[in-house]
Scaffold this motif. Structure first.
Motif, PDB file in Angstrom:
ATOM      1  N   ASN A   1       0.377  -1.307  -0.024  1.00 51.64           N
ATOM      2  CA  ASN A   1      -0.346  -0.514   0.385  1.00 51.64           C
ATOM      3  C   ASN A   1       0.730   0.910   0.050  1.00 51.64           C
ATOM      4  O   ASN A   1       0.351   2.091   0.373  1.00 51.64           O
ATOM      5  CB  ASN A   1      -0.751   0.084   1.346  1.00 51.64           C
ATOM      6  N   LYS A   2       2.255   0.749  -0.726  1.00 49.43           N
ATOM      7  CA  LYS A   2       2.776   2.296  -0.546  1.00 49.43           C
ATOM      8  C   LYS A   2       2.238   2.913  -1.412  1.00 49.43           C
ATOM      9  O   LYS A   2       2.175   4.776  -1.278  1.00 49.43           O
ATOM     10  CB  LYS A   2       5.153   1.884  -0.588  1.00 49.43           C
ATOM     11  N   VAL A   3       1.811   2.603  -2.472  1.00 49.25           N
ATOM     12  CA  VAL A   3       1.898   3.653  -4.020  1.00 49.25           C
ATOM     13  C   VAL A   3       0.788   4.484  -3.108  1.00 49.25           C
ATOM     14  O   VAL A   3       0.227   5.595  -3.857  1.00 49.25           O
ATOM     15  CB  VAL A   3       1.376   2.602  -4.557  1.00 49.25           C
ATOM     16  N   MET A   4      -0.335   3.322  -2.547  1.00 45.51           N
ATOM     17  CA  MET A   4      -1.584   4.188  -2.353  1.00 45.51           C
ATOM     18  C   MET A   4      -2.081   5.311  -0.813  1.00 45.51           C
ATOM     19  O   MET A   4      -2.426   6.469  -1.094  1.00 45.51           O
ATOM     20  CB  MET A   4      -2.563   2.738  -1.797  1.00 45.51           C
ATOM     21  N   MET A   5      -0.640   4.897  -0.300  1.00 46.21           N
ATOM     22  CA  MET A   5       0.218   6.288   0.850  1.00 46.21           C
ATOM     23  C   MET A   5       0.322   6.883   0.175  1.00 46.21           C
ATOM     24  O   MET A   5      -0.257   8.483   0.233  1.00 46.21           O
ATOM     25  CB  MET A   5       0.389   4.901   1.916  1.00 46.21           C
ATOM     26  N   LEU A   6       1.014   7.091  -0.562  1.00 50.13           N
ATOM     27  CA  LEU A   6       1.822   7.949  -1.652  1.00 50.13           C
ATOM     28  C   LEU A   6       0.370   9.094  -2.062  1.00 50.13           C
ATOM     29  O   LEU A   6       0.626  10.207  -1.947  1.00 50.13           O
ATOM     30  CB  LEU A   6       3.101   7.301  -2.043  1.00 50.13           C
ATOM     31  N   LEU A   7       0.234   8.481  -3.325  1.00 49.14           N
ATOM     32  CA  LEU A   7      -1.181   9.252  -3.946  1.00 49.14           C
ATOM     33  C   LEU A   7      -2.310  10.003  -2.455  1.00 49.14           C
ATOM     34  O   LEU A   7      -2.592  10.859  -2.894  1.00 49.14           O
ATOM     35  CB  LEU A   7      -1.514   7.973  -4.759  1.00 49.14           C
ATOM     36  N   SER A   8      -2.330   9.237  -1.485  1.00 49.76           N
ATOM     37  CA  SER A   8      -3.371   9.638  -1.172  1.00 49.76           C
ATOM     38  C   SER A   8      -2.661  10.923  -0.584  1.00 49.76           C
ATOM     39  O   SER A   8      -3.215  12.040   0.062  1.00 49.76           O
ATOM     40  CB  SER A   8      -3.810   8.823   0.138  1.00 49.76           C
ATOM     41  N   ALA A   9      -1.738  10.891  -0.308  1.00 48.52           N
ATOM     42  CA  ALA A   9      -0.835  11.775   0.826  1.00 48.52           C
ATOM     43  C   ALA A   9      -0.199  13.268  -0.283  1.00 48.52           C
ATOM     44  O   ALA A   9      -0.810  14.816   0.409  1.00 48.52           O
ATOM     45  CB  ALA A   9       0.717  11.663   1.517  1.00 48.52           C
ATOM     46  N   LEU A  10       0.073  12.800  -2.131  1.00 52.36           N
ATOM     47  CA  LEU A  10      -0.722  13.542  -2.472  1.00 52.36           C
ATOM     48  C   LEU A  10      -1.300  14.646  -2.667  1.00 52.36           C
ATOM     49  O   LEU A  10      -1.960  15.967  -2.413  1.00 52.36           O
ATOM     50  CB  LEU A  10       0.191  13.166  -3.925  1.00 52.36           C
ATOM     51  N   VAL A  11      -3.083  14.158  -2.643  1.00 51.39           N
ATOM     52  CA  VAL A  11      -4.338  14.696  -2.476  1.00 51.39           C
ATOM     53  C   VAL A  11      -4.481  15.529  -1.251  1.00 51.39           C
ATOM     54  O   VAL A  11      -4.971  16.101  -1.412  1.00 51.39           O
ATOM     55  CB  VAL A  11      -4.851  13.328  -3.244  1.00 51.39           C
ATOM     56  N   PHE A  12      -4.264  14.662  -0.467  1.00 48.04           N
ATOM     57  CA  PHE A  12      -4.405  15.064   1.124  1.00 48.04           C
ATOM     58  C   PHE A  12      -3.917  16.537   0.826  1.00 48.04           C
ATOM     59  O   PHE A  12      -4.545  17.205   1.542  1.00 48.04           O
ATOM     60  CB  PHE A  12      -4.037  14.588   2.524  1.00 48.04           C
ATOM     61  N   ILE A  13      -2.363  16.172   1.134  1.00 56.58           N
ATOM     62  CA  ILE A  13      -1.769  17.912   0.459  1.00 56.58           C
ATOM     63  C   ILE A  13      -1.979  18.758  -0.695  1.00 56.58           C
ATOM     64  O   ILE A  13      -2.312  19.956   0.056  1.00 56.58           O
ATOM     65  CB  ILE A  13       0.065  17.442   0.487  1.00 56.58           C
ATOM     66  N   GLY A  14      -1.894  18.390  -1.843  1.00 54.80           N
ATOM     67  CA  GLY A  14      -2.801  19.565  -2.318  1.00 54.80           C
ATOM     68  C   GLY A  14      -3.993  19.667  -2.228  1.00 54.80           C
ATOM     69  O   GLY A  14      -4.159  21.480  -2.113  1.00 54.80           O
ATOM     70  N   GLY A  15      -4.357  18.681  -1.576  1.00 56.82           N
ATOM     71  CA  GLY A  15      -6.104  19.433  -1.213  1.00 56.82           C
ATOM     72  C   GLY A  15      -6.211  20.229  -0.144  1.00 56.82           C
ATOM     73  O   GLY A  15      -7.337  21.231   0.155  1.00 56.82           O
ATOM     74  N   TYR A  16      -5.546  20.258   1.023  1.00 58.97           N
ATOM     75  CA  TYR A  16      -5.088  20.961   2.097  1.00 58.97           C
ATOM     76  C   TYR A  16      -4.517  22.285   1.322  1.00 58.97           C
ATOM     77  O   TYR A  16      -4.917  23.879   1.967  1.00 58.97           O
ATOM     78  CB  TYR A  16      -3.957  20.664   2.171  1.00 58.97           C
ATOM     79  N   PHE A  17      -3.557  23.005   0.010  1.00 53.47           N
ATOM     80  CA  PHE A  17      -3.331  23.958   0.201  1.00 53.47           C
ATOM     81  C   PHE A  17      -4.592  24.985  -0.985  1.00 53.47           C
ATOM     82  O   PHE A  17      -4.285  25.686  -1.167  1.00 53.47           O
ATOM     83  CB  PHE A  17      -2.168  23.969  -0.891  1.00 53.47           C
ATOM     84  N   PHE A  18      -5.009  23.919  -1.640  1.00 59.03           N
ATOM     85  CA  PHE A  18      -6.427  24.582  -2.688  1.00 59.03           C
ATOM     86  C   PHE A  18      -7.474  24.811  -1.569  1.00 59.03           C
ATOM     87  O   PHE A  18      -7.814  26.458  -1.742  1.00 59.03           O
ATOM     88  CB  PHE A  18      -6.788  23.272  -3.586  1.00 59.03           C
ATOM     89  N   LEU A  19      -8.098  24.115  -0.526  1.00 54.96           N
ATOM     90  CA  LEU A  19      -8.710  24.741   0.746  1.00 54.96           C
ATOM     91  C   LEU A  19      -8.134  26.507   1.173  1.00 54.96           C
ATOM     92  O   LEU A  19      -9.099  26.892   1.681  1.00 54.96           O
ATOM     93  CB  LEU A  19      -9.267  23.446   1.280  1.00 54.96           C
ATOM     94  N   ARG A  20      -7.084  26.146   1.389  1.00 54.56           N
ATOM     95  CA  ARG A  20      -6.540  27.164   2.256  1.00 54.56           C
ATOM     96  C   ARG A  20      -6.910  28.049   1.380  1.00 54.56           C
ATOM     97  O   ARG A  20      -7.178  29.154   1.573  1.00 54.56           O
ATOM     98  CB  ARG A  20      -4.886  26.599   2.479  1.00 54.56           C
ATOM     99  N   LEU A  21      -6.378  28.406  -0.409  1.00 50.81           N
ATOM    100  CA  LEU A  21      -6.157  29.124  -0.781  1.00 50.81           C
ATOM    101  C   LEU A  21      -7.499  29.522  -0.849  1.00 50.81           C
ATOM    102  O   LEU A  21      -7.745  30.781  -1.099  1.00 50.81           O
ATOM    103  CB  LEU A  21      -5.818  29.019  -2.766  1.00 50.81           C
ATOM    104  N   ALA A  22      -8.344  28.780  -1.225  1.00 53.19           N
ATOM    105  CA  ALA A  22     -10.333  28.837  -1.086  1.00 53.19           C
ATOM    106  C   ALA A  22     -10.803  29.666   0.515  1.00 53.19           C
ATOM    107  O   ALA A  22     -11.751  30.867  -0.154  1.00 53.19           O
ATOM    108  CB  ALA A  22     -10.782  27.645  -1.250  1.00 53.19           C
TER     109      ALA A  22
END
Length: 191
Positions: free
Chosen positions: A8-29
């Motif tokens: 599940n390393k790929v799944m964890m990595l993708l989840s982390a990227l989505v979470f971090i990207g989503g955080y910055f997008f939502l912070r900007l919003a």
């Protein structure tokens, strides 16, 4: 690459990227929407919901793999138990029949192959000792006398000790009885 997916390393990595990207997008919003009423609260609700979904998905994924391992372990123990039971039933049938046929010996050989798949090394070693005694006692005349029964019963009791340790060894340790006490009890029951 396959191991990455299994762990599940790929799944964890993708989840982390989505979470971090989503955080910055939502912070900007969040900072862009501070002029409109209630939009910041809605964005915080969305961020909280996404975090909850991510954590729940990871927990469910781990729980599923643990349950699969548990099911495999249960099936393996059931197969072991069935194999051991069939072996003991075959030996019982042979001893009760008194006259050992070549079919009986062939059946015993097939049990040897089944044990090679499931049994622990200690059981295999003790089964070899049992077969040695069986060959010494039965191979000469292919008849089971009362004296032969006693020798086979003792050899089978020793084999049963190892079978029990293989199947329920951890439970015996938790019971508070020592392995020697259990061994002595099984040997006493065999005589």
């Amino acid at each position: 690459m396959r191991k990455w997916f299994e762990d599940n390393k790929v799944m964890m990595l993708l989840s982390a990227l989505v979470f971090i990207g989503g955080y910055f997008f939502l912070r900007l919003a969040y900072h862009m929407s501070d002029k409109m009423p209630f939009t910041q609260e809605i964005i915080l609700i969305i961020l909280g919901t996404l975090a909850t979904i991510l954590i729940t998905a990871m927990l469910l994924n781990k729980q599923t793999s643990v349950e699969l391992e548990k099911e495999q372990s249960i099936k393996f123990i059931e197969l072991k138990t069935e194999t051991y039971q069939k072996l003991i039933d075959t030996i019982e049938e042979m001893v009760l029949h008194k006259d050992i046929s070549s079919d009986d010996l062939t059946r015993l050989k097939f049990h040897t192959h089944r044990l090679a798949i499931f049994a622990s090394p200690a059981v295999l070693e003790e089964y070899e000792h049992f077969l040695d005694i069986f060959d010494q006692v039965i191979a000469k005349d292919r008849h089971v006398s009362m004296q032969d029964e006693d020798m086979l019963s003792e050899a089978l009791a020793k084999l049963t000790i190892y079978i029990r340790a293989d199947l329920v060894g951890e439970l015996d340790e938790e019971s508070g009885r020592s392995a020697k006490e259990i061994r002595d009890q099984i040997m006493a029951n065999a005589t």
